[in-house]
Enzyme design. Structure first.
Site: not given
Length: 253
Positions: A146, A159
């Site tokens: 990501s 995260y």
């Protein structure tokens, strides 16, 4: 959109995270003429996903019980898949959670759960898969990193740190696989509009699961090392690394 298959590894398509929106978009594009295995919890409740892939041209769809967080069972599950359904051509690791940043800052167990699913469980599945594919002598693996892992932001550092770890691991693994016949594609999407981000304000340059699916399959066909979705995120990532810390800590999710 039509996709060629000249550089796609032959064999079954395995989707770890059988309900994933992005994972299913990738599987849709790979399904024609192939066996597809959906691995997920509550595997007896995947009728909709099964029919979707049959409609896309899969020759067979099989559902297998798989709990990503139960890392001790990964080897048994993945070995049983190859024994039962033949060589894995393309494996897509599409399981993961966003978690709740505010909760994770107060609840260590929640922070650990996010990192366990998004990094530790991925590492376990990747190691087991690469051993199986090395033994075959071929195969392709899709790993979802990501933009959040390129430079971790204060707004979602739990995260982001898991994705940063996964990104580093996958890069090292890709180097280790050179010459083995196994290809690893590292995918770095930005904000994906879908169920996982429902209710959140989109970040700049948002994409949809179908856009990610297109980019992934093109990357597999080209045997690319990595793909950014959208492509503009790659040059943006260099600017992110140069942003002063005092500015960076105020950046939103």
């Amino acid at each position: 959109m039509a996709f060629g298959s000249s550089k796609l590894a032959p064999g079954a398509v395995l989707l770890l995270g059988g309900r994933s929106e992005i994972g299913l978009e990738v599987a849709d594009r790979l399904a024609p003429g192939r066996v597809v295995i959906l691995a997920a919890r509550r595997s007896d409740d995947l009728a909709k996903e099964t029919q979707r892939l049959l409609d896309r041209g899969a020759t067979e769809v099989h559902c297998v019980e798989f709990d990503a967080d139960e890392v001790a069972g990964h080897e048994a599950v993945l070995s049983a898949i190859t024994a039962g359904y033949g060589p894995i051509g393309i494996a897509i690791l599409a399981f993961g959670i966003l978690g709740n940043q505010d909760k994770a800052e107060q609840d260590a167990a929640h922070a650990v759960a996010v990192v366990h699913t998004d990094f530790v469980a991925q590492l376990s599945a990747l190691t087991t898969l690469t051993n199986l594919l090395r033994a075959q002598g071929d195969g392709q693996i899709v790993v979802f990193s990501s933009i959040a892992g390129v430079r971790v932001r204060r707004a979602n550092y739990v995260y982001g740190s898991a994705k940063a770890g996964l990104d580093g691991f996958a890069n090292g693994l890709a180097d280790a696989l050179v010459g083995s016949g196994v290809h690893l594609l590292l995918v770095r999407p930005g904000f994906v509009i879908g169920k996982m981000t429902e209710g959140m304000s989109p970040a700049p340059f948002p994409v949809t699961p179908d856009q990610v699916g297109d980019a992934v399959v093109h990357g597999l066909q080209r045997r690319s090392r990595s793909v950014w979705v959208p492509k503009v995120l790659q040059p943006l990532s260099y600017a992110m690394r140069l942003t002063p810390r005092a500015v960076w800590r105020r950046m939103p999710r």
